[in-house]
Write a protein that holds these residues in place. Structure first.
Motif, PDB file in Angstrom:
ATOM      1  N   ALA A  14       0.828  -1.208   0.000  1.00 51.07           N
ATOM      2  CA  ALA A  14       0.000   0.000   0.000  1.00 51.07           C
ATOM      3  C   ALA A  14       0.861   1.256   0.000  1.00 51.07           C
ATOM      4  CB  ALA A  14      -0.918  -0.012   1.226  1.00 51.07           C
ATOM      5  N   GLU A  15       1.937   1.241   0.776  1.00 59.32           N
ATOM      6  CA  GLU A  15       2.789   2.429   0.858  1.00 59.32           C
ATOM      7  C   GLU A  15       3.524   2.693  -0.447  1.00 59.32           C
ATOM      8  OE1 GLU A  15       5.034   1.073   4.108  1.00 59.32           O
ATOM      9  OE2 GLU A  15       3.488   1.516   5.606  1.00 59.32           O
ATOM     10  N   VAL A  16       4.016   1.625  -1.070  1.00 55.32           N
ATOM     11  CA  VAL A  16       4.732   1.765  -2.333  1.00 55.32           C
ATOM     12  C   VAL A  16       3.804   2.278  -3.426  1.00 55.32           C
ATOM     13  CG1 VAL A  16       5.827   0.451  -4.184  1.00 55.32           C
ATOM     14  CG2 VAL A  16       6.543   0.096  -1.822  1.00 55.32           C
ATOM     15  N   VAL A  17       2.612   1.694  -3.513  1.00 54.08           N
ATOM     16  CA  VAL A  17       1.647   2.137  -4.524  1.00 54.08           C
ATOM     17  C   VAL A  17       1.243   3.583  -4.277  1.00 54.08           C
ATOM     18  CG1 VAL A  17      -0.707   1.801  -5.394  1.00 54.08           C
ATOM     19  CG2 VAL A  17       0.775  -0.169  -5.026  1.00 54.08           C
ATOM     20  N   GLY A  18       0.993   3.938  -3.013  1.00 52.11           N
ATOM     21  CA  GLY A  18       0.610   5.306  -2.698  1.00 52.11           C
ATOM     22  C   GLY A  18       1.689   6.309  -3.058  1.00 52.11           C
ATOM     23  N   SER A  19       2.944   5.986  -2.742  1.00 57.16           N
ATOM     24  CA  SER A  19       4.046   6.887  -3.084  1.00 57.16           C
ATOM     25  C   SER A  19       4.206   7.021  -4.590  1.00 57.16           C
ATOM     26  CB  SER A  19       5.352   6.369  -2.467  1.00 57.16           C
ATOM     27  OG  SER A  19       5.302   6.388  -1.060  1.00 57.16           O
ATOM     28  N   ALA A  20       4.059   5.914  -5.303  1.00 55.44           N
ATOM     29  CA  ALA A  20       4.184   5.944  -6.759  1.00 55.44           C
ATOM     30  C   ALA A  20       3.087   6.801  -7.390  1.00 55.44           C
ATOM     31  CB  ALA A  20       4.137   4.527  -7.324  1.00 55.44           C
ATOM     32  N   VAL A  21       1.871   6.667  -6.872  1.00 53.41           N
ATOM     33  CA  VAL A  21       0.763   7.491  -7.378  1.00 53.41           C
ATOM     34  C   VAL A  21       1.027   8.966  -7.103  1.00 53.41           C
ATOM     35  CG1 VAL A  21      -1.688   8.038  -7.077  1.00 53.41           C
ATOM     36  CG2 VAL A  21      -0.959   5.655  -7.247  1.00 53.41           C
ATOM     37  N   ALA A  22       1.537   9.267  -5.905  1.00 52.32           N
ATOM     38  CA  ALA A  22       1.831  10.667  -5.560  1.00 52.32           C
ATOM     39  C   ALA A  22       2.890  11.253  -6.490  1.00 52.32           C
ATOM     40  CB  ALA A  22       2.295  10.751  -4.108  1.00 52.32           C
ATOM     41  N   LEU A  23       3.933  10.501  -6.791  1.00 53.55           N
ATOM     42  CA  LEU A  23       4.970  10.973  -7.712  1.00 53.55           C
ATOM     43  C   LEU A  23       4.403  11.166  -9.114  1.00 53.55           C
ATOM     44  CD1 LEU A  23       7.974   8.754  -6.547  1.00 53.55           C
ATOM     45  CD2 LEU A  23       7.734  11.224  -6.268  1.00 53.55           C
ATOM     46  N   ASN A  24       3.467  10.304  -9.495  1.00 53.22           N
ATOM     47  CA  ASN A  24       2.810  10.453 -10.798  1.00 53.22           C
ATOM     48  C   ASN A  24       1.977  11.726 -10.854  1.00 53.22           C
ATOM     49  OD1 ASN A  24      -0.081   9.667 -12.266  1.00 53.22           O
ATOM     50  ND2 ASN A  24       1.725   9.138 -13.483  1.00 53.22           N
ATOM     51  N   LEU A  25       1.279  12.022  -9.761  1.00 53.23           N
ATOM     52  CA  LEU A  25       0.421  13.214  -9.738  1.00 53.23           C
ATOM     53  C   LEU A  25       1.238  14.501  -9.686  1.00 53.23           C
ATOM     54  CD1 LEU A  25      -2.305  11.993  -7.196  1.00 53.23           C
ATOM     55  CD2 LEU A  25      -2.447  12.025  -9.683  1.00 53.23           C
ATOM     56  N   LEU A  26       2.338  14.478  -8.938  1.00 52.35           N
ATOM     57  CA  LEU A  26       3.135  15.694  -8.750  1.00 52.35           C
ATOM     58  C   LEU A  26       4.114  15.940  -9.896  1.00 52.35           C
ATOM     59  CD1 LEU A  26       3.950  15.375  -4.938  1.00 52.35           C
ATOM     60  CD2 LEU A  26       2.479  17.096  -5.997  1.00 52.35           C
ATOM     61  N   LEU A  27       4.729  14.853 -10.407  1.00 59.85           N
ATOM     62  CA  LEU A  27       5.803  15.007 -11.387  1.00 59.85           C
ATOM     63  C   LEU A  27       5.503  14.362 -12.735  1.00 59.85           C
ATOM     64  CD1 LEU A  27       8.797  14.145  -8.993  1.00 59.85           C
ATOM     65  CD2 LEU A  27       7.857  16.413  -9.527  1.00 59.85           C
ATOM     66  N   GLY A  28       4.378  13.664 -12.832  1.00 61.05           N
ATOM     67  CA  GLY A  28       4.057  12.977 -14.077  1.00 61.05           C
ATOM     68  C   GLY A  28       4.884  11.728 -14.300  1.00 61.05           C
ATOM     69  N   LEU A  29       5.527  11.204 -13.241  1.00 66.51           N
ATOM     70  CA  LEU A  29       6.379  10.025 -13.347  1.00 66.51           C
ATOM     71  C   LEU A  29       5.506   8.780 -13.532  1.00 66.51           C
ATOM     72  CD1 LEU A  29       9.508   9.580 -13.047  1.00 66.51           C
ATOM     73  CD2 LEU A  29       9.017   8.798 -10.724  1.00 66.51           C
ATOM     74  N   PRO A  30       5.823   7.909 -14.509  1.00 65.98           N
ATOM     75  CA  PRO A  30       5.053   6.667 -14.684  1.00 65.98           C
ATOM     76  C   PRO A  30       5.038   5.848 -13.400  1.00 65.98           C
ATOM     77  CG  PRO A  30       6.500   7.014 -16.562  1.00 65.98           C
ATOM     78  CD  PRO A  30       6.869   8.059 -15.542  1.00 65.98           C
ATOM     79  N   LEU A  31       3.938   5.134 -13.175  1.00 64.70           N
ATOM     80  CA  LEU A  31       3.778   4.409 -11.919  1.00 64.70           C
ATOM     81  C   LEU A  31       4.892   3.394 -11.687  1.00 64.70           C
ATOM     82  CD1 LEU A  31      -0.082   3.754 -11.685  1.00 64.70           C
ATOM     83  CD2 LEU A  31       1.286   5.399 -10.417  1.00 64.70           C
ATOM     84  N   LEU A  32       5.293   2.668 -12.718  1.00 67.03           N
ATOM     85  CA  LEU A  32       6.342   1.671 -12.547  1.00 67.03           C
ATOM     86  C   LEU A  32       7.653   2.305 -12.090  1.00 67.03           C
ATOM     87  CD1 LEU A  32       5.823  -0.861 -15.493  1.00 67.03           C
ATOM     88  CD2 LEU A  32       5.572  -1.279 -13.044  1.00 67.03           C
ATOM     89  N   TRP A  33       8.000   3.447 -12.700  1.00 62.18           N
ATOM     90  CA  TRP A  33       9.210   4.144 -12.276  1.00 62.18           C
ATOM     91  C   TRP A  33       9.061   4.672 -10.851  1.00 62.18           C
ATOM     92  CZ3 TRP A  33      13.762   3.683 -14.343  1.00 62.18           C
ATOM     93  CH2 TRP A  33      13.874   3.351 -15.696  1.00 62.18           C
TER      94      TRP A  33
END
Length: 481
Positions: free
Chosen positions: A143-162
């Protein structure tokens, strides 16, 4: 002749007997490393004495506001409005009760919950409890990894896998901080918690919820349907986290307080205050997420199934700044939770197995156990239904809870281990009632989800294992000498 440098241990099997050296210490690199004001010194104000103990409660509190909580709170608020707010309040009160017991265990016995379970139970039971706790940690880390990845995607446009891969770098941050002192970790986590709180305070002002409905939802127990029960259990699992119980009993031992009776009593008091204040902040965050979802999404007939969707819907409803605050709080939540989750993984492995693994290796393993499933799930789903994934992960946590709470109540009720600080009768009654309630709800959920046959199979497996340990297991004879 020059002396050789000390050997760097990567993997070590500790001897079984408990000794007063590092082999019997929980989280040895930080054990009693934080100096506190003399708790019995009348020249020091109570306020300054408490500041020395403040910190462990906030490290524990981040587990109660991690991205898993976001998933269950957003789902509950967008589907059922303010109706499940009472579940958050009840769960938080349970959490305070249980975390205070964990702090008492660590302070009085000098043993964390994992070590105590290993001492208290037969070896097969201890191994089973360890495996269950590892499953809970993996679910929480996912849950924490997915949440952080989503946050980076929303803030920086970073793909979820990255984003998932990038979250693995928090291991480097944790290593850097713990080498500079445990207080540094606490300071970083407190800053992240304050960031989350400020972000939600801002969005709450903009959302303008129905405060009368909020008050009613907080005190009116109701479960509208089976779907609401699933979310309620998810909220419970996301709020009262099994690995947090192990974590708290360990990190309270980072304080170098006196060993006299007066010092122990003062340490118990100060840690109780720390726990109540920190988990009070966690309740505010959890309640704010559900209230925000109810005020913005449920009020407009929108059901949120993805964190990205919640972010996108907040922008037109409350403005771009509110949407950014939402994403920033999500990132702070994920990063703070991974720090404490990785520490909990180390404590659990060392406590149950008495295997000392180099901290950098243990943290890499913990990150890998979370990142690999996250990569697989995101690749398979394309990053869709993130809230559903988070809810399921938190239900898994809820199902592990009885296997942590029952041992906690049993160990802290033992006069042989706790002495005069053993649980009084009313604490035992409340503790076992909480555990029985959670176990009963989980059985009902499994019954409704996969049917009575699987419930019978699971029950038979548990009873069979208990019978084996009780009637057939023979403890190994210790070698003489």
């Amino acid at each position: 002749m020059a002396s050789s440098p000390p050997r760097r241990v990567v993997f070590e099997r500790l001897s079984d007997p408990v000794t007063p050296d590092d082999s019997g210490r929980s989280l040895p690199e930080a054990h009693r490393s934080v100096k506190v004001w003399e708790t019995g010194d009348p020249k020091r104000s109570r306020w300054r004495q408490w500041l020395g103990f403040a910190g462990p409660g906030f490290l524990v509190s981040v587990g109660y506001m991690d991205p898993g909580n976001w998933g269950t709170d957003l789902a509950g608020g967008s589907q059922f409005g303010y109706a499940l707010l009472w579940v958050i309040l009840s769960s938080n009160l349970m959490a305070i009760f249980l975390q205070v017991l964990c702090a008492r265990l660590g302070i009085v016995t000098g043993r964390d919950l994992a070590q105590s379970c290993r001492d208290y139970y037969a070896k097969p039971v201890a191994i089973a409890l360890w495996l269950l706790c590892e499953v809970a940690i993996i679910a929480c880390d996912l849950a924490e990894v997915v949440g952080s990845a989503v946050a980076l995607n929303l803030l920086l446009g970073l793909p979820l896998l990255w984003g998932v891969v990038l979250t693995g770098l928090d291991v480097l941050l944790l290593l850097l901080l713990i080498n500079r002192g445990f207080r540094k970790i606490e300071a970083v986590v407190i800053v992240l918690v304050a960031t989350i709180g400020l972000c939600f305070a801002y969005t709450m002002v903009l959302a303008k919820p129905d405060w009368s409905a909020v008050a009613l939802g907080a005190v009116t127990p109701v479960i509208p349907n089976t779907a609401a029960l699933l979310i309620a259990l998810g909220i419970l699992g996301a709020t009262v986290m099994p690995h947090n119980l192990y974590l708290h009993s360990s990190i309270v031992q980072t304080r170098a307080f006196g060993t006299g009776k007066r010092d122990v009593k003062a340490a118990l008091t100060f840690n109780t205050i720390d726990t109540v204040l920190a988990l009070g902040m966690a309740f505010f965050v959890n309640a704010a997420i559900l209230i925000l979802a109810a005020a913005v999404f449920w009020r407009n007939g929108m059901v949120v199934s993805e964190l990205q969707e919640a972010h996108q819907l907040l922008r037109p409803a409350l403005g771009g700044v509110a949407a950014t605050a939402f994403a920033l709080a999500l990132l702070a939540s994920g990063q703070s939770s991974t720090i404490t989750g990785t520490l909990a993984g180390q404590i659990v492995m060392e406590g149950f197995l008495r295997i000392r693994v180099a901290p950098w290796l243990r943290r890499l393993v913990t990150r890998g156990l979370a990142i690999i499933p996250a990569v697989i799930v995101i690749s398979a789903t394309g990053g869709k239904d993130t809230v559903g994934l988070l809810v399921v992960s938190q239900v898994v946590l809820s199902m592990q809870l009885p296997f942590a709470i029952f041992p906690l109540i049993m160990v802290t009720s033992s006069r042989a281990r706790m002495g005069e600080f053993a649980n009084p009768a009313w604490v035992r009654v409340v503790g076992y009632t909480i555990c029985t309630l959670i176990a009963g709800l989980n059985v009902y959920l499994v019954w409704e989800t996969i049917g009575p046959i699987w419930v019978a199979v699971i029950a038979a497996a548990i009873l069979g294992f208990a019978a084996y340990v009780r009637f057939f297991y023979t403890p190994p004879v210790e070698a003489a000498g």
